[in-house]
Structure formats: C-alpha cells, structure tokens
Write an enzyme that holds these catalytic residues in place. Structure first.
Site, PDB file in Angstrom:
ATOM      1  N   VAL A  76      -1.769 -13.337  34.845  1.00  0.00           N
ATOM      2  CA  VAL A  76      -0.780 -12.094  36.664  1.00  0.00           C
ATOM      3  C   VAL A  76      -2.427 -13.156  37.224  1.00  0.00           C
ATOM      4  CG1 VAL A  76      -1.868 -10.527  38.763  1.00  0.00           C
ATOM      5  CG2 VAL A  76      -0.412  -9.766  36.048  1.00  0.00           C
ATOM      6  N   GLU A 172     -26.287  -5.463  18.102  1.00  0.00           N
ATOM      7  CA  GLU A 172     -25.824  -5.352  16.520  1.00  0.00           C
ATOM      8  C   GLU A 172     -25.588  -6.981  15.925  1.00  0.00           C
ATOM      9  OE1 GLU A 172     -21.784  -3.871  18.169  1.00  0.00           O
ATOM     10  OE2 GLU A 172     -22.124  -1.696  18.121  1.00  0.00           O
TER      11      GLU A 172
END
Lengths: 426, 426
Positions: A76, A172
């Site tokens: 878009v 992480e």
C-alpha cells in the site's frame, strides 16, 4: 455489503479479519508478505533454532474457512480519504486500487536508527523472516570468517558480537549467541575455540529490559552475566561502521552487529496522517481517538505498533486491539451500539534469556530462572498458530535444550552480506 | 602425516571423510556450502513440505567428533597436479592454496540445458537448497499472480506448470504440484479454484522414469495420470521462454517451468581433466580407472556424479564409492594391500509420485502404490542425517499426509524471480 480493508496481517490485523468472520461485511486483507509471522520467536530463526515456516502461517491458510475474507498481496502506498480508496502496487507489479467503507491500518513498525540510517547496513534489525535469515547468515558466517582469519586480532574481532539495545529482543539475542558459541558449535572448529566468543549487550539506559519491574530487570542482568554476556549499560552508541561500534569513548571492534534498539511506525502512518491532516508523534506513531479512529475520520482506525496509545508495542496489545476493533466495526454495521471502551488487560510480561533462564511478571508474581522459563515456553507454544507448527517447535526445542542442537544453520546464499562488507573494507 | 583433500561434501565426499576417521592421515573437506544436503528430498523443500534445515546437516557438525578432519568453506578453481596443490577462493574472499597427497574430487553435477543455457532463467533446475527455495518461491507465487490476473487466458497460463524431464525428480515434482493445487491450497483462493491447475510433464523419451523396469515405468505413468498429471512423452523441447515451452509443434503457455531433464558434471571436472590431459566424456563426466583414479595419477580420484563409471547418478552409488575410496586410501597409507575391486551393490530403486503412490524395485520385488510408498518413506527416513531431523520430517509428513498441510510455504523475498521475468516481458 460494506467493504472493510485491513492493511497488515500481523497480530493486530489478522485479529480484526478473523473477528469479522460473522459480520455483514466483506474484508480485504492487504499485506506484502504471504504469511503471518510470529514475531516474538523471530530471534530463534535468526539464531538457527527454528525455520521461518515453523513460526509462520500462510495468510490464505489462516483465512481459508472465512468466505467473507480475501487476501491481496501487495504494497500500500497512498490513500484517498475523501473518496475512500487505498492505492498501491500488487505483487505482480500491477496497480492496486481498493475501495473501503472501513479502513484499518495495522502496518506495524520497523527499526529506527534515530536518524543514522547508514548504520542499517552494518547493524541490521529483526522484524521480518527475511531479516531473520539475513541475521542467521551473518551470525554463523562470522565463525567461518574467524576460521579463515590470518591474525589473532582479526579473529578476535570476528568472534565479537555486539547487540545494541537491551530490551527483550536484545536480551534474547545476546543469550542465544552465547549458547551458539558455547554449546552448538562446541568441537566444530579446529583453529579456535568458539567458547572464546565475546558477546556484548549495549544500551544507553542504566538497566536491561526497562519496561519490567526493577527487581526483574536486576535478575535478568545477573542471569545474562552468569551466562557470559558482557552487559554495558549507560553507553550511548555514537557510530556504527563495518568493523564495529563506537559508544562515546568506548570502541567495540566486532564482526557482527545487531540492532535491537528502537522502532518507528511504518512510513504508511505518516502518509495517512498527512492525508487526514494530523501530525505523527515521535517514533512515527499516529495519535488516535479512544476507539482507535482518526480525528474526524471514524471510518479509519489505526491499531497495533503504529498507533500512539501509550501502550507497549507487544503482541498482546496488538491482539486485544484487533479483537476490540472487529467488535466495534461489527457493532457499527449491525447498529447494536458501540462495545464497552477498550481497556488493555495486561496478563503479564516475560523475557527469556537462555536455557532455564528467564524473567516473568504475571499478576503479582515475579518469577525468574527455570520456573519463569517454563512459563515462557508454555505461553509461546500456546500462541503459535497451527498444530503441526506447535509439535515441530516442541521437537526442535527438545533437541536444542538437551543437545544444544540447532537444526537450521544452513547458509543458502553463496555471498553473505558481511563478506561483502569485509571485502569492501579491505 | 599424509594430507587428503576432498572436494565436495555430498553423499560421495562426506563418506570418504568419515571413512578416514581412523586412518593415519589428515583430511581437509572443501565445499562452498556449509552443509551436506540430502538431495533426494530437495523437491519437498521446493514444494513447501520441508525446510532446508530439515534435509541438511552442517558439515562441521557431521564431523565434529573426527579430530583428523577439518572443513574449509570456499570454491575450488584450479589444480597444480605436479606440485599437488588445490587453488581456489575461500568464503572470505581470500585465496585458497591447499597441498595434498591424495585428492578426491566429488564435486557432483549441475543441470544441463544441452547448449541452451539461456533457458535456465525461465526453467530453473533443482540441485541445491538455494535452487529449492527459488523454485518454492515461483510455485507458490504463481497462484498469487493468477489471483491478480486480469483475463482468463493469462490466469490459465499462470496456473499451468510444466516440468521438463520425466526422471524420478520430474515425476516427484509433477506429483507434488498436483497435490499443492488440489489439497494444500483448497479453499484458499476466492477468484479461481486451484484444482483447475494444469500440470504437464514433458519428456523426449517414450516412457517415464526410463532407468526403471518397463513394468514399473508403466505403473508410474498410470499413477501420474490418475493423479491428474498431463504426461506428454516423445516430445523434445525446442524452446523455453518466459511465457512457456515449445516442443516441436506443441506449445505450452505456462507460468512456471521446471528443468529436470539432464545434468552435467561440475565444470571442475573439465578443469581437472585438462590438467592431467584426459578428455571429458559427454555430459562432462570424467573417465576413471577401476579404482576411480585418473590415468597416470593414482593420487587423484573422482567419485560420485562427476565420474564416468556407467553407474546411475544416484545417492547409493555415490555413498558406496565414497566408502570404498576411503578404504582404498587407508589401505594405501597402511600398506595393507588394496581392497577388493569396487562392485556396486544395487539394493533397489524407487520413485515416489504422491501420497500413497510410488514404484519400487527391490531385488526381484516390483512394487507400486501404497506398499511401494511406505517402503520409500522408510528408506528415506533411515538415511536422513540426525535424530532431530528424522523426528521433524515424520511430524511434517504426518501433517502433510493427513491434512494436505505444507508448513514451509512462506515467501521471504519481496520480489520473486517470475514477477521480474513477467514484468520484463510485458
């Protein structure tokens, strides 16, 4: 039949589409990817534990039983908010022009380099499956380059990994890189010991995972340091180049740099804001009303990471906003009265650091270590889409936790990006 | 200590390295990929059933317990057969110069377009994990392009898949494409029915899987036609372009074309042949002595698909040659006398076509249908490297056979090759 156009098949957008399954509307979901990605586990794709398919669901598959929904793959680019059209380019290169009665923009966020976009080539971020594969390539390739290095300094540089940003993703990643070096690659190199790898986690803030309870931040820091992550807090990155990171007076020569420091709303947000005449907030987020609509445009809603709501950019927020937005559109179309005001239900937050190392805040419970890690495992498995994926992830994780194995270490490109960068630099 | 250099970590090369684990030699394995690939299942990566990691084992991992072996990632380019050096470029771009006492070249084969290399862009083949991901991309993207097509003829073209070459790989691919269209994508498109997909399998030969017993070839043909594959035999491809395939008077407009028609030895074979003054045979294979050595060069051996031995280019041949070659080098170094002459033990051949459709020739047994398919499943699982991979493949296949699921359908590039080709053509 009223047309609902949803932009973005992430946690927010997909929940809107599914929530409208029984509504008297037609729904068009536009995304540039053919799949929904379980972003909280992308770092495991990047570190070779999971394949992209294991944390993804094809959008068409997810919506195959919903006859009032269709999927359009494309990008878009613009809006006509008066005539109510979305413009863009479909995946075949043809122009896209889709009319709407309701528009929901859930286009998410990308990395933000705070005005230093030239850093991106040296320090990529982690938002899509393609990002994860690129990062995987860089991480495992760094050990190959170290194996070929001619002198000790260069090898030391190549075996240094810098993760910028100590939020949940940075924490992480740093933990996983240590595990790769100490467990996965053990005995695989003859010229050096992968356990000598240096993993640096840098952040300008004085604590790790700043959104968490200070007690849990402290515990996360201790767990990181126990694992062997070199945590450097209060250091603001001032430059990133192809050979390392500069943070004020400190220099970190490194072979692999990962950006986990900040995000900004999709540029589509700014395009839409301009079209309706509102100003984007800092970080490219768009201010919305209580029902996520734009001022003066009740038919346009922004949800997820692109909406400036004061809530954190995490999956549970996006999902709850998506579910609520579907209810709100359904109520409008059925004229049954608006649903009760949206209220985010915080069911807790958690961050994992490594095997049996995590922190979790659930209600009044503050957990860390093995119990927090088990809670994290359970929650993440429950939310992965699709039965086969869930079983696969269990098998992968069993292998990883027992044997340190990583089944997805293969490098398919012949020329990884960091080789190119190194060549250009030499 | 004598130096053994092995080029290529495929079925042949990896068996040589492992066979030398207890020999009084040092072994250097050179490959441009960081992994051994289980090529017979590549078509399942291409068709979205498996991930590349599930059919691959990192070379370093496979050799981590063998201290006399090292892995070098790089591309071999030349040989000095007098001074006994291998030359090339390492993965970091630095020059590679490796001395050898024994050289084993197991560089395998690539596709052959019989002098029409310009066809490759439109009809890629399937030899590496990267090939498989490219093909996966094209196959699933074709349905997306069909979904966006503006007229019925163009949609029909985009929903036509042509597989050139009806050997085992071509037969397997054609069968999988039919299953994708009829089962995997069922209910996923609103503007057309994926079951209307046309799958054409073309070959110049009068039968499918020509190396097999004629009775089994016939059964394979019937199973293909039962499934809905349009098998066109005795048709020689005369042109391939971006919009289809021409075979003499016949034209097949197609959106996706796959080349499974022929292979030729790695160009490295020709380089080596020239260095020692022997002529390559047709198909780029290099003639070798009974012990796989080159005439006048007992220290250089060629095995696997690159050797002209009259044996078929299949994994069992390569593996047996690899095991025998390791024994031969070991005997030479220990001066224990050469092993008994190499003799290929044909344990059978099999080809799978689809769910519960296959043919197998084991000893005197000629099987087809479900029983052949179960035999195929069993053998392929037994030979996949690594425990985790085997369990993963079982889970994937269970999901696929029961529900028609394919967990690895995600497209990570934003611009697939066939979109580019179509854009260039329009």
């Amino acid at each position: 039949m009223q047309e609902v156009v949803v932009i973005g098949g992430g946690f927010a957008g997909l929940r809107v589409v599914r929530g409208l399954a029984k509504s008297p509307v037609r729904v068009t979901l536009i995304d540039r990817a053919n799949h929904h990605c379980f972003q909280p586990l992308l770092y495991q794709v990047a570190t070779g534990s999971l394949s992209p398919g294991e944390i993804s669901a094809p959008l068409r598959w997810a919506l195959r039983k919903q006859p009032n929904a269709q999927v359009v793959l494309g990008e878009v680019e613009d809006f006509d908010v008066d005539k109510r059209y979305v413009y863009g380019t479909a995946v075949d290169g043809s122009p896209l022009k889709v009319p709407y009665d309701h528009l929901v923009v859930a286009a998410g966020a990308r990395h933000s380099y705070f005005g230093n976009d030239q850093w991106e080539a040296h320090a990529p971020g982690l938002k899509t499956a393609a990002d994860a594969l690129e990062l995987r390539h860089r991480i495992f390739n760094a050990f190959e380059l170290a194996n070929l290095a001619k002198d000790a300094d260069e090898r030391r540089r190549l075996l240094t990994f810098v993760v910028i940003g100590a939020g949940p993703t940075g924490v992480e990643l740093a933990g996983q890189i240590v595990e790769i070096a100490r467990r996965t690659l053990r005995r695989e190199y003859r010229r050096f010991d992968p356990a000598d790898t240096r993993t640096v986690l840098l952040d300008a803030a004085p604590i790790v995972i700043p959104g968490f309870d200070p007690k849990l931040s402290g515990r996360a820091l201790r767990q990181l340091e126990d694992m062997g992550v070199e945590v450097r807090l209060g250091e603001l990155v001032t430059d990133v180049d192809e050979r390392g990171v500069t943070a004020g007076e400190h220099r970190y020569d490194a072979g692999t740099i990962v950006w986990a420091a900040g995000v900004q709303g999709s540029p589509l947000g700014a395009t839409l804001a301009q079209a309706v005449g509102v100003a984007a907030e800092r970080g490219g987020r768009i201010p919305v009303e209580d029902d996520f609509s734009l001022a003066g445009h009740p038919e346009i809603r922004i949800i997820g990471d692109l909406a400036a709501t004061g809530l954190p950019g995490v999956a549970p927020v996006a999902m709850q906003q998506g579910v609520w937005t579907a209810k709100s559109i359904d109520a409008f179309e059925r004229r049954t009265g608006a649903p009760r005001a949206f209220r985010y239900r915080n069911r807790g937050s958690m961050a994992t650091i490594g095997r049996r190392r995590a922190v979790a805040h659930i209600g009044k419970l503050k957990l860390s270590g093995t119990i927090a890690w088990l809670a994290w495992l359970f929650v993440h498995l429950m939310y992965i889409i699709g039965f086969a994926n869930r079983v696969l992830v269990v098998v992968r994780w069993s292998s990883a936790f027992i044997a340190g194995g990583r089944g997805e270490r293969i490098i398919t490109d012949t020329k990884p990006a960091n080789v190119e960068a190194d060549r250009a630099a030499s």
